[in-house]
Design an enzyme around this catalytic site. Structure first.
Site, PDB file in Angstrom:
ATOM      1  N   GLU B  56       0.805  -1.224   0.000  1.00  0.00           N
ATOM      2  CA  GLU B  56       0.000   0.000   0.000  1.00  0.00           C
ATOM      3  C   GLU B  56       0.836   1.270   0.000  1.00  0.00           C
ATOM      4  O   GLU B  56       0.420   2.305  -0.530  1.00  0.00           O
ATOM      5  CB  GLU B  56      -0.961   0.001   1.203  1.00  0.00           C
ATOM      6  CG  GLU B  56      -2.016  -1.087   1.162  1.00  0.00           C
ATOM      7  CD  GLU B  56      -1.499  -2.454   1.590  1.00  0.00           C
ATOM      8  OE1 GLU B  56      -0.372  -2.526   2.133  1.00  0.00           O
ATOM      9  OE2 GLU B  56      -2.208  -3.457   1.385  1.00  0.00           O
ATOM     10  N   PHE B  81      -6.169  -0.141   5.197  1.00  0.00           N
ATOM     11  CA  PHE B  81      -4.790  -0.098   4.686  1.00  0.00           C
ATOM     12  C   PHE B  81      -4.493   1.197   3.927  1.00  0.00           C
ATOM     13  O   PHE B  81      -3.375   1.701   3.960  1.00  0.00           O
ATOM     14  CB  PHE B  81      -4.531  -1.332   3.823  1.00  0.00           C
ATOM     15  CG  PHE B  81      -5.058  -2.599   4.460  1.00  0.00           C
ATOM     16  CD1 PHE B  81      -4.689  -2.924   5.751  1.00  0.00           C
ATOM     17  CD2 PHE B  81      -5.962  -3.417   3.803  1.00  0.00           C
ATOM     18  CE1 PHE B  81      -5.197  -4.055   6.379  1.00  0.00           C
ATOM     19  CE2 PHE B  81      -6.475  -4.550   4.424  1.00  0.00           C
ATOM     20  CZ  PHE B  81      -6.096  -4.874   5.715  1.00  0.00           C
ATOM     21  N   HIS B 107     -14.763  -1.191   2.126  1.00  0.00           N
ATOM     22  CA  HIS B 107     -14.749  -2.002   3.349  1.00  0.00           C
ATOM     23  C   HIS B 107     -14.456  -1.158   4.593  1.00  0.00           C
ATOM     24  O   HIS B 107     -13.658  -1.530   5.452  1.00  0.00           O
ATOM     25  CB  HIS B 107     -13.752  -3.152   3.229  1.00  0.00           C
ATOM     26  CG  HIS B 107     -14.126  -4.157   2.174  1.00  0.00           C
ATOM     27  ND1 HIS B 107     -14.222  -3.835   0.842  1.00  0.00           N
ATOM     28  CD2 HIS B 107     -14.442  -5.467   2.268  1.00  0.00           C
ATOM     29  CE1 HIS B 107     -14.578  -4.905   0.150  1.00  0.00           C
ATOM     30  NE2 HIS B 107     -14.727  -5.910   0.984  1.00  0.00           N
ATOM     31  N   ASP B 115     -14.982 -10.434   8.835  1.00  0.00           N
ATOM     32  CA  ASP B 115     -13.518 -10.328   8.810  1.00  0.00           C
ATOM     33  C   ASP B 115     -12.954  -9.784  10.117  1.00  0.00           C
ATOM     34  O   ASP B 115     -11.785  -9.981  10.432  1.00  0.00           O
ATOM     35  CB  ASP B 115     -13.052  -9.449   7.644  1.00  0.00           C
ATOM     36  CG  ASP B 115     -12.918 -10.245   6.353  1.00  0.00           C
ATOM     37  OD1 ASP B 115     -13.039 -11.488   6.419  1.00  0.00           O
ATOM     38  OD2 ASP B 115     -12.701  -9.632   5.294  1.00  0.00           O
TER      39      ASP B 115
END
Lengths: 274, 313
Positions: B56, B81, B107, B115
């Site tokens: 990232e 991220f 997300h 998750d």
């Protein structure tokens, strides 16, 4: 070897000396900054700007210009001196380094003509250079991208993310110059966090490696040529350099990584750089 | 209830639309293109899509470099991220240089679901809001996602656009999306409910229930968090008894902080915040999590009623 005439080499050597003089004077005036790495990279960057780079100082945003990005941003006194010498802005501006409101910030800033992208937080610049290369390839432009990194900087994880990416995307329009002077703020690179084997690492990441004496003008010129000839992979010039090069009492002295010379030290330095 | 849509599907399709219009539109991802749906663009324009792999930091700094060469770069990965892992790159390479990079992160929030905590960004708005030059949009549904992406593509400079994982119901009759201008979805003078993203629909439901009980709640969709529509907050503060703010984000630094800051500085008023307080997320279905963390229309209704009756301890 004929292409590098002795007079041209001599001229570049003199130019580098002049750049070193400006660096020392700027830092003395600013009372802070980073002489060590600026002086170790001086020959690499001087040769680049005065013999290799296709650029137009009067037209900094010329679309087809080659790009230079200084990932080790703390060496910007060198960049500023080279830009002023090239004609990007008047030399008087150099004496405003690090002052409030100056276009010459303590680390590179886009407000300076000739600075493509600011830097300062280590490790990111190689990715920035990769982005420029990708854009150039996308647009089918011929321009090349040169990026200066430091050996201490090689400890940043981002460098290796970018190294992987540059090889993956076959960025043969990218030439990295590693200023391998062996020192970082806390001491010798080998003691703080060893980065060796440097050449093997870059080779393993898929790069064309060229190892030279980073103060030998002829070797530097030849290295830039070799980098431009390599196809299908990025090149790195691993330049063995001396931190503080050109000023005897700064050479290999960790102290001068980030300390400006005093007035007396500056006078001595300028005498040595005659 | 309107059509259920994935914001990220709309995002991928909108990218294709933009890609057809402008050859300088470039898309980057970090190994999550099938989730962020940038793969829709990648299929259509493989020469303008760059996968950085699971890296990232490289994603964001490379995006900056491309933008410095006149590209309009959309960089996507999960919100966690994009903002956490690569914050330094976003700050120093993208925002400090005021480069044309649009970070579209998916997300975000608790509604990521099973998750769990490491993938549920609850601090991302705070992280992005702290950086000068950064514009922030949190669209409330599918169609608004398209409007936000198009708006961001036309305004030079860095953007952070926050999308969710699950399908969101489409809110009808919102009116035109104008960057930087909040949408008043329901008028009312008793209490104001300010929400963004998933929580806007919950806010509308809560206001519907309140209306049946004779309480008129003003519902504000604060889709743009930076620059914040301070005028609409000041009006809410002047014309109602108090404000409820709800978001899938920490109480620290998100929309609720931003609203509180404006109110405290200009029109002190009661601001009740339905956000995640000093907690990480956890595994569970989206709906279970929103319930567990008191982010449902029922919670909003209770908080709003409390402000109106004065029983809001």
């Amino acid at each position: 070897m004929m292409k590098y005439s002795e007079s041209h080499i001599k001229e570049l050597r003199e130019r580098a000396k002049q750049i070193r003089r400006l660096i020392v004077q700027m830092l003395c005036k600013a009372c802070s900054g980073h002489p060590g790495g600026s002086l170790s990279s001086t020959d690499l960057v001087t040769v680049l700007y005065f013999a290799v780079l296709r650029h137009r100082p009067q037209e900094p945003l010329w679309p087809d210009r080659d790009r230079f990005h200084m990932s080790k941003g703390h060496c910007c006194p060198l960049w500023y001196a080279v830009l002023a010498e090239s004609g990007y802005f008047p030399k008087e501006k150099l004496w405003t380094l690090r002052q409030l409101g100056s276009m010459l910030q303590g680390h590179p800033d886009r407000r300076t003509p000739g600075v493509e992208v600011g830097s300062g937080s280590l490790g990111q610049g190689l990715s920035v250079a990769c982005g420029m290369c990708l854009a150039g390839k996308m647009d089918k432009k011929e321009f090349r991208v040169y990026c200066l990194i430091g050996d201490g900087e090689m400890q940043e994880g981002n460098i290796w993310e970018a190294a992987m990416s540059a090889a993956h995307y076959k960025l043969d329009n990218l030439c990295v110059m590693l200023d391998f002077n062996g020192f970082q703020i806390d001491g010798k690179v080998a003691d703080v966090m060893n980065v060796e084997p440097v050449k093997d690492k870059w080779k393993a990441f898929g790069w064309n490696t060229i190892e030279i004496d980073g103060h030998n003008i002829k070797e530097i010129l030849s290295a830039y040529d070799k980098a431009a000839e390599a196809k299908g992979k990025p090149s790195i010039i691993i330049a063995h350099t001396v931190k503080g090069k050109g000023v005897s009492f700064m050479e290999n002295m960790v102290d001068f990584h980030g300390r400006a010379p005093t007035k007396e030290e500056t006078e001595t330095a300028l005498r040595e750089l005659q | 209830m309107g059509e259920m849509l994935y914001q990220r599907d709309v995002y991928g399709k909108t990218l294709v639309e933009l890609g057809r219009e402008n050859k300088d539109v470039v898309v980057m991802d970090a190994d999550l293109s099938s989730s962020t749906r940038t793969n829709i663009f990648a299929r259509e324009f493989p020469g303008r899509f760059f996968n950085c792999g699971v890296a990232e930091q490289n994603l964001m700094a490379t995006a900056a470099g491309m933008a410095s060469c006149s590209k309009i770069v959309f960089a996507s990965t999960f919100a966690m991220f994009a903002t956490g892992r690569a914050w330094d790159q976003v700050r120093n390479s993208i925002c400090y240089n005021h480069l044309n990079v649009k970070i579209v992160a998916t997300h975000a929030g608790l509604s990521v679901g099973p998750d769990g905590a490491t993938h549920q960004a609850l601090e991302d708005i705070a992280l992005m809001r702290a950086i000068p030059n950064m514009n922030i949009i949190v669209p409330c549904d599918g169609p608004q996602t398209r409007e936000a992406i198009i708006a961001a593509s036309r305004i030079p400079g860095p953007f952070y656009i926050r999308l969710g994982r699950p399908k969101f119901p489409t809110l009808e009759n919102k009116g035109e999306f104008v960057f930087g201008k909040a949408q008043v979805l329901m008028q009312g003078g008793d209490v104001a409910i300010i929400a963004c993203g998933t929580m806007v629909n919950e806010a509308v439901s809560a206001a519907g229930s309140l209306l049946k009980k004779g309480v008129r709640a003003r519902v504000i969709n604060m889709h743009t968090i930076r620059p914040l529509d301070a005028g609409v907050i000041r009006l809410a503060a002047e014309e109602t008894k108090g404000i409820v703010v709800c978001e899938e984000h920490s109480t620290v630094g998100g929309l609720s902080s931003a609203v509180g800051e404006v109110a405290a500085e200009t029109r002190p008023v009661r601001v009740k915040r339905l956000c995640v307080r000093e907690r990480f997320g956890q595994s569970g279905e989206s709906s279970e999590l929103l319930k567990e963390y008191n982010l449902t229309s029922g919670d909003i209704e209770k908080a709003a009623a409390g402000i109106v009756t004065g029983n809001d301890t």
